[in-house]
Design a protein around this motif. Sequence first.
Motif, PDB file in Angstrom:
ATOM      1  N   ARG A 131     -11.054  -8.026 -50.512  1.00 27.81           N
ATOM      2  CA  ARG A 131     -12.067  -6.980 -50.691  1.00 27.81           C
ATOM      3  C   ARG A 131     -12.620  -6.535 -49.336  1.00 27.81           C
ATOM      4  NH1 ARG A 131     -13.314 -10.310 -55.010  1.00 27.81           N
ATOM      5  NH2 ARG A 131     -15.106 -11.277 -53.970  1.00 27.81           N
ATOM      6  N   SER A 156     -18.095  -6.664 -52.514  1.00 30.33           N
ATOM      7  CA  SER A 156     -18.943  -7.569 -53.280  1.00 30.33           C
ATOM      8  C   SER A 156     -18.516  -9.006 -53.027  1.00 30.33           C
ATOM      9  CB  SER A 156     -18.804  -7.252 -54.772  1.00 30.33           C
ATOM     10  OG  SER A 156     -19.417  -8.253 -55.543  1.00 30.33           O
ATOM     11  N   ASN A 166     -14.378  -8.112 -58.558  1.00 35.34           N
ATOM     12  CA  ASN A 166     -14.490  -6.774 -59.135  1.00 35.34           C
ATOM     13  C   ASN A 166     -13.100  -6.230 -59.427  1.00 35.34           C
ATOM     14  OD1 ASN A 166     -13.379  -5.571 -56.778  1.00 35.34           O
ATOM     15  ND2 ASN A 166     -15.395  -5.336 -55.867  1.00 35.34           N
ATOM     16  N   GLN A 167     -13.052  -5.062 -60.029  1.00 36.36           N
ATOM     17  CA  GLN A 167     -11.777  -4.492 -60.462  1.00 36.36           C
ATOM     18  C   GLN A 167     -11.057  -3.703 -59.372  1.00 36.36           C
ATOM     19  OE1 GLN A 167     -10.288  -5.219 -63.387  1.00 36.36           O
ATOM     20  NE2 GLN A 167     -11.988  -6.654 -63.523  1.00 36.36           N
TER      21      GLN A 167
END
Length: 197
Positions: A84, A98, A102-103
């Motif tokens: 990420r 984050s 998460n997606q």
Amino acid sequence: MSNQIITEISVDLDNRDKNTALFRIFLAVPVLIFLSSFAAFADDAMGWIGGFLVLPVVLSLLFRNVYPSYVLAFNKAFLELDNRVTAYLLVLTDDYPSIEANQKVRLTYPEIDGGRKLSPWMPLVKWFLAIPLFLLGLIYAIYLLALTLIAWFTVVTKGYYPADKAEEVVKVIAYWNRLYGYAVLLITDEYPSFSLS
């Protein structure tokens, strides 16, 4: 199902925030400090691994032929966090990384339990066998940086990320994830491909 880590990154192609892209490296400092804190207490010999739990995996595979599920969960979460942050730094997305899943970035690991066993002696030689993969990975990393520089300039000046560049950058990230899965995380005995596809 593949015996390698499968990487999925949802790239923001249009309507990009030019201002945050321009100062991306400075905006990422807090999350980079958080990410580096996992390796801050590692000694020099293992510091290059960067926060992954490796020694418990090697010992448990050698002596018990079991990959501890809690170590797998930590390593998976840490690699997803690293991806990420990487996606944010490489201007693939405008979403601030984050510290929770998460997606935008998803990694699918091969099934370790359920009858498929890992070879207990392979951790002793995987690092050696992976040397050619690491050397090629350095060339791919230079390719990734060149593509990112072009894409960054396009995002800052025109407000979109070129789709062809995004696809190649994600392929390089996926290559490194497969390499980590084989040589560092030790979640597969299947030798990764040298290609980006």
